[in-house]
Structure formats: C-alpha cells, structure tokens
Design an enzyme around this catalytic site. Structure first.
Site, PDB file in Angstrom:
ATOM      1  N   HIS A 130       0.611  -1.118   0.111  1.00  0.00           N
ATOM      2  CA  HIS A 130       0.269  -0.259  -0.483  1.00  0.00           C
ATOM      3  C   HIS A 130       0.825   0.835   0.435  1.00  0.00           C
ATOM      4  O   HIS A 130       0.130   1.967  -0.410  1.00  0.00           O
ATOM      5  CB  HIS A 130      -0.432  -0.138   1.046  1.00  0.00           C
ATOM      6  CG  HIS A 130      -2.067  -1.200   0.700  1.00  0.00           C
ATOM      7  ND1 HIS A 130      -1.932  -2.378   1.476  1.00  0.00           N
ATOM      8  CD2 HIS A 130      -3.373  -0.682   1.157  1.00  0.00           C
ATOM      9  CE1 HIS A 130      -3.160  -2.703   1.024  1.00  0.00           C
ATOM     10  NE2 HIS A 130      -4.110  -1.696   0.567  1.00  0.00           N
TER      11      HIS A 130
ATOM     12  N   TYR B 103      -2.269   5.267  -0.205  1.00  0.00           N
ATOM     13  CA  TYR B 103      -3.128   5.311  -1.699  1.00  0.00           C
ATOM     14  C   TYR B 103      -2.785   7.255  -1.575  1.00  0.00           C
ATOM     15  O   TYR B 103      -3.335   7.951  -2.406  1.00  0.00           O
ATOM     16  CB  TYR B 103      -4.598   5.678  -1.899  1.00  0.00           C
ATOM     17  CG  TYR B 103      -4.881   3.904  -1.072  1.00  0.00           C
ATOM     18  CD1 TYR B 103      -4.550   2.850  -2.275  1.00  0.00           C
ATOM     19  CD2 TYR B 103      -5.741   3.238  -0.447  1.00  0.00           C
ATOM     20  CE1 TYR B 103      -4.667   1.746  -2.238  1.00  0.00           C
ATOM     21  CE2 TYR B 103      -6.624   2.090  -0.234  1.00  0.00           C
ATOM     22  CZ  TYR B 103      -5.595   1.880  -1.138  1.00  0.00           C
ATOM     23  OH  TYR B 103      -6.148   0.048  -0.575  1.00  0.00           O
TER      24      TYR B 103
END
Length: 489
Positions: free
Chosen positions: A123, A188
């Site tokens: 991530h 993100y």
C-alpha cells in the site's frame, strides 16, 4: 534506444558482426565469463541493451491509484517504484543523451520492516511530485499508520506510516531527506501541483474505515496545512458495515481538481455476502470536482456540495454509474477537449473470492447531459485488465491496457472513435511470456517515447521494471544497469 532495431536499420554489417561475436562468446565460455565479471572494464565489448531499467521491484511495485509514479521535466523522465523492503526507489532517463541514472533509494518504509502479516503490504508505493524550485518529492510508506502513532482522529489504523521525502538538490535523485510534515495516518497518496505552485496531497486518512482527505502546501511542500476531509466514513444502521471509499484525484482545467471514486461496503467480521466478513466488495462510480480558487466542491452539473460527502449525498448528487451486482476497482479520470469528464472503472462478477473475482476495465463518460457507457474496453474478455487512457475530443479515446493472453502478459493500445461504445486493439507495446504486468498511471507530462511504467511479475521479488512508450520499452545497457543497481539494507 532499441539497439537491435538501430543496427538493423543503419548498419546491417554491424548487426551481423555483433550477432557473430555474441555466438563466439557463447562458445568461448572461459574468456567471456572473465570479461562479464568486470563490468567497469573497457575490455567488455559484449554489453547488450535490455528492455528493463531495474530488476529489484518487489510485491506489486506499481499501481494506477498511487500517482503520478513518474514525471517528465526538461527532457528527463523521472520514475519511481516499490523496491526491496517496500522502500521507494527512483531512477531517471535523459532523452537527449540516452543515459539512465539510478535507481536510488529515496526513503525507508516501515511497511517492509513490520513484524507478522503477509510478505508484502503493497500500500505504500511511491508517488512523485516536482515543485516549482525543481525539488523532487516522494510520498510513500503508509497503510493507515499504526497505534504507536497515536489515535487517528479521522479513522482507524493498520500498518506503516505515511512519509514524505524530498531530494537534497533540485532535479538530483541521488540524495534524499525525510520531511516530517504530513500525517502518518495515510495511504494511496496522489500528488497534484496546480499552475500557481500550490501542492495538494490526496490520500485516505487511515485504514479501510477512514475519511479521504487532502493536505495543501503553499511553500513547495515544506509545510502542509491540516487534513481536510472530503469523503466521509461512517457506520451504517441498516447492515453490519461501515461506509468507505476509494478515490482517484487528478488535475482538471485551470484551478480545478477532478475526483472519481467508488464505494466500499466495509463489512464487519462474519457479516456480508455468505458471511465472508471483510472483503474488497466495492460498487458504483461517482464524480465531483474541487475549485481550488474558491474552495467549492460541486457535482458534474455544477451543484455545490458540502464536505465531507456522505454515502447518501454521493448517491443522490455525484453518481455516475450504478454497477449493480458487479464488484468494482477504481481507475483514473480525465477531461476531454470540451471539459467533460471520462472515467475508467474496473468491474467484474463476484465469484466468491475475497476480492470477488477478475475485473475488466470499462469506460464511462459525461456527454453534457447524462452519464453514458460502461462497456468493456476489451470486448468479451473475462480475466483481469487494467489501463489508463487519453482523450481528445469526446469521441476519440485511447487506452493503454494490460491483459493476459493465454499465459502471456500483454500491454497494448485500444482505440475508440465512437465515445467508448466500441474499442479496437491497435498495437502491442510490450509482451512477456508466462508473466503478468502491474502498471502505473500515465507519466505526468509524458512524451511519446516514455508514457507508462510496467512491472513484469514472474515472482514477487527481483521484478523487472520497464519504461514504455509508443514504440516499446526504453532500453538500458546491461552493464550500466548491473553497475547502478543498489544493494538493499
């Protein structure tokens, strides 16, 4: 450059000589092996060009959501990817000289040094930005932060810490330092520089059950204002779940930022479809825009929105397409020449897996009156596809899309001349046997020679990284690559 193509075209005899010499070297194992062990020696005349610029990617080194992963500036393309220990690695290619630099490690990710959990978290892939003074910024390393960072005021936590590294000198990727000026509760990352130099960093403020936010900098990223929530997470009262989101933010026209997103129904343990509990179940496609000059958010018709947007408001005012029983995975959004938004969304049938099932890239657009589209870019295709797109006038759309054909990974252009109703495959940019590709979004301000990053996934370590353009991969000397590759610590 493509060495084989260049020699064939400009010097057939040179190409034959190189081929003959390579064969001789294959027979003279002792002598050639000795030369290959001396990569810095001028005696090494058996160097060759390879299509990849690095071979130390790990896990899923790239994704469309963390963007941009690369930027073209002043004749140089700067690129980033996830390398050993999930650290951010940076390289650059000079299009005039044909020379590569790096890769260099830009920071140290906590995700690759955590105890327990799966091998790669994936991530915290790097996101890149170049400020108005030429300093290169990398945002990386977070999957929502962790309990040791304190209480997350806008959600929950998971692993890692969102970090911000900056080059020590303008346009120089060789040395980096961390700036402790963004919240650790992030993942993100998506970085946008406006025309006036203001920087907006968009991200999810924590793990799944967290708001989406942005932080703004007006001093070239040296300081950032506090996070501002624009998508709200909250507990549902009708089912055992929490409203959550996945967003993609990009620069629109002038002072505007455009955002597309899909809805994640974040089930409690033991709840959900067939009691599967927490899965990646996501649905529907939404769109809104942010006027950074006025601070106002609005839907596609210009109706003002109050932040943070909730599920109820999103469904009523920002819905672009209902996907029904199809599960989604969000893609990118861009404007056509008329300023109308187009959205890439990946959607597929739930086949009972934790991720539902394979999802295929589809195209949705606003025609000035309504949202239309939703058909697959690759007709009749049922496996996984991913792609980013370019759009000029509303009818002409080009996708650079990866998919699998038998056991081969393919990256090819798909063209539509009717607004996305039908796409036809144009030309293949990259193809590899017995592999799959992970790709980035398009490189910011890309030139035709270098438009996208590609990771060739044969295993989850030692992954080859490619910079590709209209004519295929930008090549690199194998000796140069082996000399430049860093050793991980």
């Amino acid at each position: 450059m493509n060495l084989n193509k260049t020699l064939r075209k400009n010097s057939p005899s040179g190409y034959k000589a190189l081929l003959t010499f390579s064969i001789i070297c294959g027979l003279m194992a002792t002598g050639c092996a000795h030369q290959e062990s001396l990569p810095n020696s001028t005696a090494n005349s058996v160097d060759r060009q390879v299509g990849y610029f690095a071979d130390n990617g790990v896990g899923n080194p790239l994704a469309i959501v963390q963007h941009p992963a690369g930027i073209h500036k002043n004749g140089i393309t700067y690129v980033s990817y996830q390398g050993p220990k999930e650290d951010p690695y940076i390289a650059s290619y000079n299009h005039q000289t044909g020379q590569w630099q790096g890769p260099f490690r830009a920071g140290i990710s906590e995700l690759g040094r955590r105890d327990g959990g799966k091998k790669f978290d994936n991530h915290g892939k790097p996101t890149m930005l170049i400020d108005d003074e030429g300093y290169i910024h990398i945002f990386y390393g977070g999957h929502g932060g962790q309990a040791s960072n304190g209480k997350n005021p806008l959600g929950n936590t998971h692993h890692g810490a969102n970090k911000h590294a900056v080059s020590k000198r303008p346009y120089d990727i060789s040395q980096w330092e961390d700036l402790n000026n963004i919240t650790p509760f992030g993942t993100y990352n998506q970085a946008i520089k406006m025309d006036n130099g203001d920087i907006y960093l968009f991200f999810r403020h924590g793990a799944h059950r967290s708001d989406w936010v942005y932080q703004k900098s007006v001093d070239n990223g040296r300081t950032f204002a506090s996070p501002v929530s624009f998508l709200k997470h909250k507990r549902r009262t009708d089912i055992d779940a929490v409203d959550s989101w996945y967003a993609w933010a990009g620069k629109g026209q002038g002072d505007n930022i455009i955002v597309s997103y899909d809805y994640h129904v974040c089930w409690d343990g033991g709840a959900g479809v067939n009691g599967r509990g927490h899965t990646t179940e996501r649905h529907d496609v939404y769109f809104m825009s942010f006027n950074t000059k006025t601070g106002e958010w609005s839907n596609v018709e210009g109706e003002k929105l109050v932040l943070p947007v909730t599920r109820e408001v999103a469904d009523e005012k920002t819905m672009a397409m209902r996907t029904g029983e199809l599960w989604t995975f969000n893609g990118s959004t861009h404007l056509d020449a008329q300023g109308q938004p187009h959205i890439a969304i990946n959607a597929g049938i739930d086949k009972g897996a934790k991720t539902g099932g394979p999802k295929q890239t589809r195209h949705v657009r606003w025609n000035g009156n309504e949202w239309v589209g939703g058909d697959k870019v690759i007709p009749q295709y049922e496996r996984v596809s991913r792609g980013d797109f370019m759009v000029t006038d509303p009818e002409n759309i080009r996708y650079l899309t990866t998919y699998n054909q038998d056991n081969d990974a393919v990256l090819s252009w798909w063209q539509s001349h009717d607004g996305g109703e039908h796409f036809v495959e144009d030309k293949t940019v990259l193809r590899k046997d017995n592999a799959s590709f992970a790709i980035s979004a398009f490189i910011k301000d890309a030139i035709p020679d270098a438009q996208m990053l590609v990771a060739e996934k044969v295993s989850d370590e030692g992954i080859k990284m490619y910079l590709v353009g209209e004519e295929g991969a930008v090549t690199r000397s194998l000796v140069d690559l082996k000399t430049a590759m860093p050793t991980s610590k």
